[in-house]
Design a protein around this motif. Structure first.
Motif, PDB file in Angstrom:
ATOM      1  N   LYS A   1      -8.242   5.388  -9.493  1.00 54.30           N
ATOM      2  CA  LYS A   1      -8.941   4.116  -9.661  1.00 54.30           C
ATOM      3  C   LYS A   1      -8.848   3.252  -8.416  1.00 54.30           C
ATOM      4  O   LYS A   1      -9.836   2.624  -8.000  1.00 54.30           O
ATOM      5  CB  LYS A   1      -8.347   3.385 -10.861  1.00 54.30           C
ATOM      6  CG  LYS A   1      -9.002   2.041 -11.155  1.00 54.30           C
ATOM      7  CD  LYS A   1      -8.346   1.393 -12.373  1.00 54.30           C
ATOM      8  CE  LYS A   1      -8.977   0.026 -12.662  1.00 54.30           C
ATOM      9  NZ  LYS A   1      -8.336  -0.613 -13.836  1.00 54.30           N
ATOM     10  N   GLN A   2      -7.659   3.223  -7.791  1.00 54.51           N
ATOM     11  CA  GLN A   2      -7.458   2.338  -6.657  1.00 54.51           C
ATOM     12  C   GLN A   2      -7.972   2.905  -5.339  1.00 54.51           C
ATOM     13  O   GLN A   2      -8.345   2.152  -4.445  1.00 54.51           O
ATOM     14  CB  GLN A   2      -5.964   2.013  -6.508  1.00 54.51           C
ATOM     15  CG  GLN A   2      -5.381   1.237  -7.672  1.00 54.51           C
ATOM     16  CD  GLN A   2      -3.975   0.767  -7.364  1.00 54.51           C
ATOM     17  OE1 GLN A   2      -3.762  -0.008  -6.444  1.00 54.51           O
ATOM     18  NE2 GLN A   2      -3.009   1.255  -8.133  1.00 54.51           N
ATOM     19  N   LEU A   3      -7.969   4.245  -5.226  1.00 52.31           N
ATOM     20  CA  LEU A   3      -8.312   4.852  -3.938  1.00 52.31           C
ATOM     21  C   LEU A   3      -9.559   5.709  -3.989  1.00 52.31           C
ATOM     22  O   LEU A   3     -10.534   5.470  -3.292  1.00 52.31           O
ATOM     23  CB  LEU A   3      -7.127   5.681  -3.425  1.00 52.31           C
ATOM     24  CG  LEU A   3      -5.854   4.913  -3.072  1.00 52.31           C
ATOM     25  CD1 LEU A   3      -4.783   5.893  -2.615  1.00 52.31           C
ATOM     26  CD2 LEU A   3      -6.132   3.889  -1.988  1.00 52.31           C
ATOM     27  N   LEU A   4      -9.528   6.751  -4.810  1.00 51.87           N
ATOM     28  CA  LEU A   4     -10.573   7.769  -4.745  1.00 51.87           C
ATOM     29  C   LEU A   4     -11.939   7.212  -5.135  1.00 51.87           C
ATOM     30  O   LEU A   4     -12.961   7.680  -4.626  1.00 51.87           O
ATOM     31  CB  LEU A   4     -10.202   8.952  -5.639  1.00 51.87           C
ATOM     32  CG  LEU A   4      -8.866   9.626  -5.282  1.00 51.87           C
ATOM     33  CD1 LEU A   4      -8.604  10.800  -6.195  1.00 51.87           C
ATOM     34  CD2 LEU A   4      -8.851  10.052  -3.827  1.00 51.87           C
ATOM     35  N   THR A   5     -11.962   6.243  -6.033  1.00 56.27           N
ATOM     36  CA  THR A   5     -13.250   5.659  -6.417  1.00 56.27           C
ATOM     37  C   THR A   5     -13.599   4.444  -5.566  1.00 56.27           C
ATOM     38  O   THR A   5     -14.612   3.792  -5.806  1.00 56.27           O
ATOM     39  CB  THR A   5     -13.231   5.251  -7.906  1.00 56.27           C
ATOM     40  OG1 THR A   5     -12.161   4.315  -8.120  1.00 56.27           O
ATOM     41  CG2 THR A   5     -13.023   6.462  -8.787  1.00 56.27           C
ATOM     42  N   ARG A   6     -12.737   4.141  -4.561  1.00 56.34           N
ATOM     43  CA  ARG A   6     -13.006   3.003  -3.660  1.00 56.34           C
ATOM     44  C   ARG A   6     -12.668   3.428  -2.237  1.00 56.34           C
ATOM     45  O   ARG A   6     -11.831   2.842  -1.572  1.00 56.34           O
ATOM     46  CB  ARG A   6     -12.184   1.788  -4.090  1.00 56.34           C
ATOM     47  CG  ARG A   6     -12.498   1.330  -5.506  1.00 56.34           C
ATOM     48  CD  ARG A   6     -11.589   0.186  -5.917  1.00 56.34           C
ATOM     49  NE  ARG A   6     -11.835  -1.015  -5.134  1.00 56.34           N
ATOM     50  CZ  ARG A   6     -11.065  -2.101  -5.196  1.00 56.34           C
ATOM     51  NH1 ARG A   6     -10.004  -2.121  -5.983  1.00 56.34           N
ATOM     52  NH2 ARG A   6     -11.349  -3.170  -4.447  1.00 56.34           N
ATOM     53  N   TRP A   7     -13.322   4.470  -1.801  1.00 60.87           N
ATOM     54  CA  TRP A   7     -13.040   5.077  -0.496  1.00 60.87           C
ATOM     55  C   TRP A   7     -14.017   4.545   0.552  1.00 60.87           C
ATOM     56  O   TRP A   7     -14.448   5.255   1.443  1.00 60.87           O
ATOM     57  CB  TRP A   7     -13.158   6.596  -0.629  1.00 60.87           C
ATOM     58  CG  TRP A   7     -12.371   7.389   0.374  1.00 60.87           C
ATOM     59  CD1 TRP A   7     -12.863   8.037   1.462  1.00 60.87           C
ATOM     60  CD2 TRP A   7     -10.968   7.629   0.381  1.00 60.87           C
ATOM     61  NE1 TRP A   7     -11.856   8.677   2.148  1.00 60.87           N
ATOM     62  CE2 TRP A   7     -10.668   8.445   1.490  1.00 60.87           C
ATOM     63  CE3 TRP A   7      -9.918   7.238  -0.458  1.00 60.87           C
ATOM     64  CZ2 TRP A   7      -9.388   8.868   1.805  1.00 60.87           C
ATOM     65  CZ3 TRP A   7      -8.633   7.667  -0.161  1.00 60.87           C
ATOM     66  CH2 TRP A   7      -8.388   8.470   0.964  1.00 60.87           C
ATOM     67  N   ASP A   8     -14.375   3.283   0.434  1.00 63.56           N
ATOM     68  CA  ASP A   8     -15.465   2.745   1.252  1.00 63.56           C
ATOM     69  C   ASP A   8     -15.142   2.708   2.736  1.00 63.56           C
ATOM     70  O   ASP A   8     -15.953   3.153   3.568  1.00 63.56           O
ATOM     71  CB  ASP A   8     -15.849   1.349   0.765  1.00 63.56           C
ATOM     72  CG  ASP A   8     -14.659   0.393   0.685  1.00 63.56           C
ATOM     73  OD1 ASP A   8     -13.515   0.863   0.815  1.00 63.56           O
ATOM     74  OD2 ASP A   8     -14.879  -0.816   0.484  1.00 63.56           O
ATOM     75  N   ALA A   9     -13.980   2.201   3.118  1.00 60.33           N
ATOM     76  CA  ALA A   9     -13.678   2.028   4.546  1.00 60.33           C
ATOM     77  C   ALA A   9     -13.665   3.353   5.310  1.00 60.33           C
ATOM     78  O   ALA A   9     -14.309   3.458   6.369  1.00 60.33           O
ATOM     79  CB  ALA A   9     -12.344   1.300   4.715  1.00 60.33           C
ATOM     80  N   PRO A  10     -12.962   4.394   4.830  1.00 55.69           N
ATOM     81  CA  PRO A  10     -13.001   5.663   5.571  1.00 55.69           C
ATOM     82  C   PRO A  10     -14.408   6.241   5.675  1.00 55.69           C
ATOM     83  O   PRO A  10     -14.776   6.808   6.711  1.00 55.69           O
ATOM     84  CB  PRO A  10     -12.073   6.583   4.758  1.00 55.69           C
ATOM     85  CG  PRO A  10     -11.165   5.659   4.021  1.00 55.69           C
ATOM     86  CD  PRO A  10     -11.991   4.465   3.699  1.00 55.69           C
ATOM     87  N   LEU A  11     -15.204   6.106   4.604  1.00 53.86           N
ATOM     88  CA  LEU A  11     -16.561   6.669   4.626  1.00 53.86           C
ATOM     89  C   LEU A  11     -17.426   5.970   5.666  1.00 53.86           C
ATOM     90  O   LEU A  11     -18.107   6.615   6.474  1.00 53.86           O
ATOM     91  CB  LEU A  11     -17.194   6.527   3.242  1.00 53.86           C
ATOM     92  CG  LEU A  11     -16.712   7.496   2.162  1.00 53.86           C
ATOM     93  CD1 LEU A  11     -17.227   7.051   0.802  1.00 53.86           C
ATOM     94  CD2 LEU A  11     -17.175   8.903   2.468  1.00 53.86           C
ATOM     95  N   ILE A  12     -17.399   4.654   5.640  1.00 47.71           N
ATOM     96  CA  ILE A  12     -18.225   3.899   6.583  1.00 47.71           C
ATOM     97  C   ILE A  12     -17.755   4.143   8.014  1.00 47.71           C
ATOM     98  O   ILE A  12     -18.556   4.332   8.935  1.00 47.71           O
ATOM     99  CB  ILE A  12     -18.183   2.395   6.241  1.00 47.71           C
ATOM    100  CG1 ILE A  12     -18.784   2.158   4.850  1.00 47.71           C
ATOM    101  CG2 ILE A  12     -18.942   1.581   7.279  1.00 47.71           C
ATOM    102  CD1 ILE A  12     -18.484   0.796   4.283  1.00 47.71           C
TER     103      ILE A  12
END
Length: 574
Positions: free
Chosen positions: A425-436
């Motif tokens: 919940k905290q990381l895998l579904t909110r991986w925005d910074a590494p992706l961008i």
């Protein structure tokens, strides 16, 4: 000495006879037959005649006499045309025909064929099939799949009038037909005027496919029609299909140039299932972050679950899925090349695969322009907010890794599952910074490559890599700096160096060498999960076995200090 189709399959009767046994037991219309076993070669002629007696009483001939060598008609080697066959043999000529088949099994061409194929020498004695001849009005061969094009959906039927031997030997081309899986005759080549009806053509194609179902692989059969009855005379695997993909199948493009660094060697299904789920989730997030419309994401829902593939235990990128994700964004023609550089792909997307990725070309509509504008706006906004997103991501990371008062090894199974879901919940579904960050790194790396090559003639990228390396600030270099620093500490202390070379971690390490132990513990705390094959769930980490890194430190310490290396500065930088 003599075996029939009911005989134990373990007898050394060769692939051809064993296939006839399978067909006969499965209820196919196979002309009566028996097998002369290889051991009969040492028997007296009268004994062999006596052994054939019961079969000859039931069938007066004429007969076909064929070989069935141990390696013949197998999935790897066919021996097509290598051994002798005799047709229309009367009972009085059986012994002579059998002897000639045996002799052909030791011919010079057989020896050369076996040597080239890496098979044993001398050749084994072949078994010999004696089969009642069918007085064929029409005969030929049929393939359950097209052996030339590799199309598994097309059966190929070839026919001549009378016996099919002229077709098998290549003396006659006969008539040929292609039949699709729906039973439609899609192509006819009438060369010999065999006179087959459409119904018979479809029956022969169906017979070949039925044989393929029985054997579990595409088959090449010989058939004959007598008094309107269709018989199957032989069946063997189509060995040429082993290296031919089905051109009618969906395009697949696999590559592990880059991902082999993360998942080298054999990867367990546990690790692969986890990796596939993560890739699916984070790249679905990626396109949402960049304002790709929901209807387009839904139209490509199968793409995200197929970013990776597991082939014979090794992880590969499914490149078409990566291209499809990239095609959802503006500038595919440019970004395609950048992505290929990032992933280490040496050969670009084939032209014939482009429609699969981008769909049919059509004139853009107003909605398309609006969608592109929305994605471009999201790209610019995310670029401007990247530093804030990175800071927020690290905050979530620190919070997620704070497990509380209960250690993982003390948790119940339900608590472990809850802890994993919390990480999700905290990381895998909110991986925005590494992706961008990765996306813009890909773009900037590609742009810099083009500019450096254009301005400085740097086709192999050497200068570009040197320029990027000189920027510094790479966290991946920190473990190496720390290890070098610890090696310098051990180099100055022979007792410490000897302790590091021990087969197990010395219990007295903390007490005898507190400064080194503190430095080492700090390394484990920050980089203890960085090890060989660290992304594999089955891999032991440095927390599990620190001995590997201790030995590496000792080996470095045994070497002379590196010129220009300032251990104090490295420690301060770390």
């Amino acid at each position: 000495m003599i075996a029939d189709w009911k005989t134990d399959p373990g007898f050394p009767v060769g692939g051809k006879a064993r296939a006839l046994g399978v067909l006969t037991r499965a209820g196919f219309s196979v002309p009566p037959w028996v097998v002369v076993l290889p051991t009969a070669r040492d028997a007296a002629p009268l004994a062999l005649i006596a052994a054939l007696g019961p079969f000859l009483k039931m069938h007066s001939g004429p007969f076909a006499v064929r070989s069935s060598a141990a390696d013949e008609d197998g999935s790897a080697h066919s021996f097509a045309g290598q051994l002798e066959s005799f047709l229309n043999v009367e009972p009085a000529g059986l012994l002579d025909a059998i002897r000639k088949v045996w002799e052909s099994g030791f011919s010079e061409r057989i020896v050369q064929y076996r040597q080239q194929a890496g098979l044993s020498i001398p050749p084994p004695v072949p078994a010999v099939i004696i089969q009642v001849m069918v007085p064929a009005e029409t005969a030929g061969v049929a393939f359950s799949a097209d052996p030339v094009s590799g199309r598994r959906g097309l059966a190929v039927v070839a026919a001549v009038r009378g016996l099919g031997e002229s077709l098998v030997s290549g003396e006659s081309t006969g008539d040929s037909y292609q039949v699709d899986r729906s039973g439609n005759i899609v192509q006819r080549n009438l060369g010999g005027q065999a006179g087959l009806t459409d119904h018979a053509i479809k029956d022969i194609a169906s017979l070949a496919r039925s044989a393929a179902h029985v054997f579990g692989q595409p088959q090449d059969i010989e058939w004959a029609i007598a008094d309107t009855e269709l018989h199957i005379l032989q069946s063997r695997p189509i060995t040429s299909l082993a290296s031919l993909p089905d051109p009618d199948g969906a395009w697949q493009l696999w590559d592990n140039s880059n991902i082999a660094e993360s998942y080298s060697g054999i990867t367990t299904p546990l690790t692969f299932s986890f990796a596939r789920e993560i890739y699916e989730e984070v790249y679905r997030q990626f396109v949402k972050i960049l304002n790709v419309p929901a209807h387009r994401i839904e139209a490509n829902r199968d793409v995200f679950g197929r970013m990776l593939g597991l082939i014979q235990g090794r992880v590969y990128y499914n490149l078409l899925s990566w291209y499809r994700v990239l095609a959802m964004l503006p500038g595919f023609a440019v970004n395609q090349k950048f992505m290929e550089q990032m992933m280490g792909v040496k050969e670009g997307l084939p032209d014939e695969a482009l429609p699969i990725v981008v769909g049919e070309t059509r004139s853009p509509r107003l909605r398309d322009y609006l969608e592109i504008a929305g994605t471009v706006t999201a790209l610019v906004a995310n670029h401007l907010m990247l530093h804030k997103k990175i800071a927020a991501f690290y905050k979530r990371l620190d919070d997620a890794l704070t497990l509380g008062d209960i250690a993982l090894e003390d948790m119940r199974p339900d608590e472990l599952a809850a802890s994993y879901r919390n990480l999700q919940k905290q990381l895998l579904t909110r991986w925005d910074a590494p992706l961008i960050n990765d996306f813009f790194a890909m773009i900037y790396f590609g742009v810099s490559r083009k500019l450096v090559d254009a301005w400085c003639a740097d086709p192999d990228g050497t200068l570009q890599n040197d320029l990027i390396v000189c920027q510094g600030g790479m966290i991946s270099a920190e473990p190496a700096k720390r290890i070098l620093h610890m090696a310098s500490m051990a180099r100055a202390n022979p007792a410490l160096l000897s302790a590091l070379e021990a087969d197990s971690l010395p219990p007295s390490l903390a007490a005898e060498f507190p400064e080194f132990f503190k430095t080492f513990q700090e390394y484990l705390e920050k980089f203890g999960d960085r090890c060989l094959e660290e992304l594999k769930l089955e891999s032991a980490t440095l927390h599990d076995d620190p001995q590997m890194v201790l030995h590496s430190i000792a080996r470095l310490a045994r070497q002379p200090a590196q010129a220009g290396f300032d251990a104090g500065k490295a420690s301060a930088d770390a």
